[in-house]
Design a protein around this motif. Structure first.
Motif, PDB file in Angstrom:
ATOM      1  N   VAL A  60       7.133   8.453  -5.542  1.00  0.00           N
ATOM      2  CA  VAL A  60       6.674   7.627  -4.419  1.00  0.00           C
ATOM      3  C   VAL A  60       7.797   6.827  -3.766  1.00  0.00           C
ATOM      4  O   VAL A  60       7.523   5.904  -2.995  1.00  0.00           O
ATOM      5  CB  VAL A  60       5.496   6.699  -4.824  1.00  0.00           C
ATOM      6  N   GLU A  61       9.033   7.208  -4.036  1.00  0.00           N
ATOM      7  CA  GLU A  61      10.168   6.620  -3.325  1.00  0.00           C
ATOM      8  C   GLU A  61      10.845   7.687  -2.466  1.00  0.00           C
ATOM      9  O   GLU A  61      11.054   7.478  -1.274  1.00  0.00           O
ATOM     10  CB  GLU A  61      11.150   5.998  -4.309  1.00  0.00           C
ATOM     11  N   LEU A  79       3.104  -3.204  -8.038  1.00  0.00           N
ATOM     12  CA  LEU A  79       2.070  -2.299  -7.538  1.00  0.00           C
ATOM     13  C   LEU A  79       1.862  -2.415  -6.025  1.00  0.00           C
ATOM     14  O   LEU A  79       1.647  -1.404  -5.354  1.00  0.00           O
ATOM     15  CB  LEU A  79       0.759  -2.525  -8.286  1.00  0.00           C
ATOM     16  N   HIS A  80       1.943  -3.618  -5.489  1.00  0.00           N
ATOM     17  CA  HIS A  80       1.777  -3.781  -4.040  1.00  0.00           C
ATOM     18  C   HIS A  80       2.886  -3.048  -3.283  1.00  0.00           C
ATOM     19  O   HIS A  80       2.619  -2.360  -2.294  1.00  0.00           O
ATOM     20  CB  HIS A  80       1.745  -5.256  -3.637  1.00  0.00           C
ATOM     21  N   ASP A  81       4.121  -3.187  -3.740  1.00  0.00           N
ATOM     22  CA  ASP A  81       5.240  -2.525  -3.067  1.00  0.00           C
ATOM     23  C   ASP A  81       5.127  -1.007  -3.155  1.00  0.00           C
ATOM     24  O   ASP A  81       5.440  -0.297  -2.193  1.00  0.00           O
ATOM     25  CB  ASP A  81       6.570  -2.983  -3.660  1.00  0.00           C
ATOM     26  N   ILE A  82       4.670  -0.512  -4.291  1.00  0.00           N
ATOM     27  CA  ILE A  82       4.474   0.933  -4.459  1.00  0.00           C
ATOM     28  C   ILE A  82       3.403   1.421  -3.478  1.00  0.00           C
ATOM     29  O   ILE A  82       3.580   2.419  -2.787  1.00  0.00           O
ATOM     30  CB  ILE A  82       4.106   1.269  -5.920  1.00  0.00           C
ATOM     31  N   ALA A  83       2.291   0.687  -3.419  1.00  0.00           N
ATOM     32  CA  ALA A  83       1.204   1.067  -2.506  1.00  0.00           C
ATOM     33  C   ALA A  83       1.661   0.985  -1.049  1.00  0.00           C
ATOM     34  O   ALA A  83       1.339   1.862  -0.246  1.00  0.00           O
ATOM     35  CB  ALA A  83      -0.014   0.169  -2.725  1.00  0.00           C
ATOM     36  N   ARG A  84       2.413  -0.022  -0.718  1.00  0.00           N
ATOM     37  CA  ARG A  84       2.883  -0.180   0.663  1.00  0.00           C
ATOM     38  C   ARG A  84       3.804   0.985   1.052  1.00  0.00           C
ATOM     39  O   ARG A  84       3.709   1.513   2.155  1.00  0.00           O
ATOM     40  CB  ARG A  84       3.593  -1.517   0.840  1.00  0.00           C
ATOM     41  N   GLY A  85       4.693   1.392   0.156  1.00  0.00           N
ATOM     42  CA  GLY A  85       5.568   2.527   0.434  1.00  0.00           C
ATOM     43  C   GLY A  85       4.783   3.814   0.613  1.00  0.00           C
ATOM     44  O   GLY A  85       5.091   4.628   1.495  1.00  0.00           O
ATOM     45  N   LEU A  86       3.763   4.001  -0.208  1.00  0.00           N
ATOM     46  CA  LEU A  86       2.923   5.191  -0.094  1.00  0.00           C
ATOM     47  C   LEU A  86       2.120   5.143   1.214  1.00  0.00           C
ATOM     48  O   LEU A  86       1.994   6.163   1.906  1.00  0.00           O
ATOM     49  CB  LEU A  86       1.991   5.301  -1.299  1.00  0.00           C
ATOM     50  N   VAL A 105      -6.275   3.953   0.866  1.00  0.00           N
ATOM     51  CA  VAL A 105      -6.073   5.295   0.296  1.00  0.00           C
ATOM     52  C   VAL A 105      -4.880   5.279  -0.656  1.00  0.00           C
ATOM     53  O   VAL A 105      -4.929   5.863  -1.738  1.00  0.00           O
ATOM     54  CB  VAL A 105      -5.883   6.343   1.413  1.00  0.00           C
ATOM     55  N   ALA A 106      -3.809   4.595  -0.277  1.00  0.00           N
ATOM     56  CA  ALA A 106      -2.638   4.494  -1.149  1.00  0.00           C
ATOM     57  C   ALA A 106      -3.017   3.813  -2.467  1.00  0.00           C
ATOM     58  O   ALA A 106      -2.627   4.276  -3.545  1.00  0.00           O
ATOM     59  CB  ALA A 106      -1.531   3.720  -0.443  1.00  0.00           C
ATOM     60  N   GLN A 107      -3.777   2.739  -2.389  1.00  0.00           N
ATOM     61  CA  GLN A 107      -4.195   2.035  -3.605  1.00  0.00           C
ATOM     62  C   GLN A 107      -5.096   2.909  -4.473  1.00  0.00           C
ATOM     63  O   GLN A 107      -5.018   2.856  -5.702  1.00  0.00           O
ATOM     64  CB  GLN A 107      -4.887   0.720  -3.235  1.00  0.00           C
ATOM     65  N   GLU A 108      -5.942   3.742  -3.848  1.00  0.00           N
ATOM     66  CA  GLU A 108      -6.785   4.670  -4.611  1.00  0.00           C
ATOM     67  C   GLU A 108      -5.935   5.697  -5.353  1.00  0.00           C
ATOM     68  O   GLU A 108      -6.222   6.022  -6.509  1.00  0.00           O
ATOM     69  CB  GLU A 108      -7.765   5.398  -3.690  1.00  0.00           C
ATOM     70  N   GLU A 109      -4.904   6.219  -4.703  1.00  0.00           N
ATOM     71  CA  GLU A 109      -4.013   7.195  -5.351  1.00  0.00           C
ATOM     72  C   GLU A 109      -3.310   6.565  -6.552  1.00  0.00           C
ATOM     73  O   GLU A 109      -3.184   7.188  -7.606  1.00  0.00           O
ATOM     74  CB  GLU A 109      -2.984   7.736  -4.357  1.00  0.00           C
ATOM     75  N   ILE A 110      -2.858   5.340  -6.388  1.00  0.00           N
ATOM     76  CA  ILE A 110      -2.170   4.649  -7.478  1.00  0.00           C
ATOM     77  C   ILE A 110      -3.159   4.315  -8.593  1.00  0.00           C
ATOM     78  O   ILE A 110      -2.849   4.467  -9.777  1.00  0.00           O
ATOM     79  CB  ILE A 110      -1.440   3.409  -6.948  1.00  0.00           C
ATOM     80  N   ALA A 111      -4.370   3.895  -8.241  1.00  0.00           N
ATOM     81  CA  ALA A 111      -5.395   3.604  -9.252  1.00  0.00           C
ATOM     82  C   ALA A 111      -5.727   4.851 -10.063  1.00  0.00           C
ATOM     83  O   ALA A 111      -5.926   4.766 -11.282  1.00  0.00           O
ATOM     84  CB  ALA A 111      -6.649   3.042  -8.586  1.00  0.00           C
ATOM     85  N   HIS A 112      -5.768   6.006  -9.404  1.00  0.00           N
ATOM     86  CA  HIS A 112      -6.014   7.266 -10.111  1.00  0.00           C
ATOM     87  C   HIS A 112      -4.913   7.505 -11.145  1.00  0.00           C
ATOM     88  O   HIS A 112      -5.186   7.891 -12.281  1.00  0.00           O
ATOM     89  CB  HIS A 112      -6.076   8.415  -9.097  1.00  0.00           C
TER      90      HIS A 112
END
Length: 167
Positions: A60-61, A79-86, A105-112
């Motif tokens: 995800v980078e 987690l917020h920065d990861i979701a924001r990048g996605l 949607v990004a947060q859902e992918e990370i939650a999965h």
């Protein structure tokens, strides 16, 4: 440190450099990334694209692919920065109207991915296998628990090359 686990890209050898168009960087956070293949058909499954589909996690980078990921702790603050990048990736590549609209949607992918990692010990390796079915893309996940001595040699969190001291 939080109790939340996510996965980082790991290279056990140089094969990812040869089998993926764009290999993920060792140490970057990774998710399944199966959404990339939601509109694919058999005609899309050739060469390196087939390998990315069949066995590639998404970094995800760099948004490159990797065959193995290692479960590790993630700071809640990351987690917020990861979701924001996605979410930005969804804007740049998939036409989402803006980052705010893509965040859910990004947060859902990370939650999965967090759910996939939750029941595994740190340093457990995960693999993904995908296949096309009439209902769409089917994903299967497997875990590998290598002994600690072997994993210590390969599961080092990478640092960007710019941060490596020069000898």
């Amino acid at each position: 440190m939080s109790g939340t686990k996510l996965a980082r890209a790991i290279h056990l050898d140089e094969s990812d450099m040869n089998v993926f168009f764009s290999p993920a960087r060792a140490g970057e956070w990774a998710i399944s990334g199966g959404f990339e293949f939601s509109n694919w058909g058999e005609a899309d499954l050739t060469g390196k694209a087939r390998q990315a589909f069949a066995n590639g996690w998404l970094g995800v980078e760099t948004f490159g692919r990797v065959t193995f990921v290692a479960v590790t702790q993630v700071e809640d603050s990351e987690l917020h920065d990861i979701a924001r990048g996605l979410a930005q990736h969804f804007v740049d590549l998939y036409g989402a109207p803006n980052v705010e609209a893509a965040m859910g949607v990004a947060q859902e992918e990370i939650a999965h991915m967090i759910d996939l990692c939750a029941d595994h010990d740190p340093n457990t390796l995960l693999t993904v296998e995908r296949e096309l079915t009439e209902a769409g893309v089917r994903e299967r996940f497997r875990s590998i628990k290598p002994d600690a001595a072997q994993l210590d040699q390969v599961a080092v969190h990478a640092v960007p090359e710019d941060d490596v001291p020069k000898l």
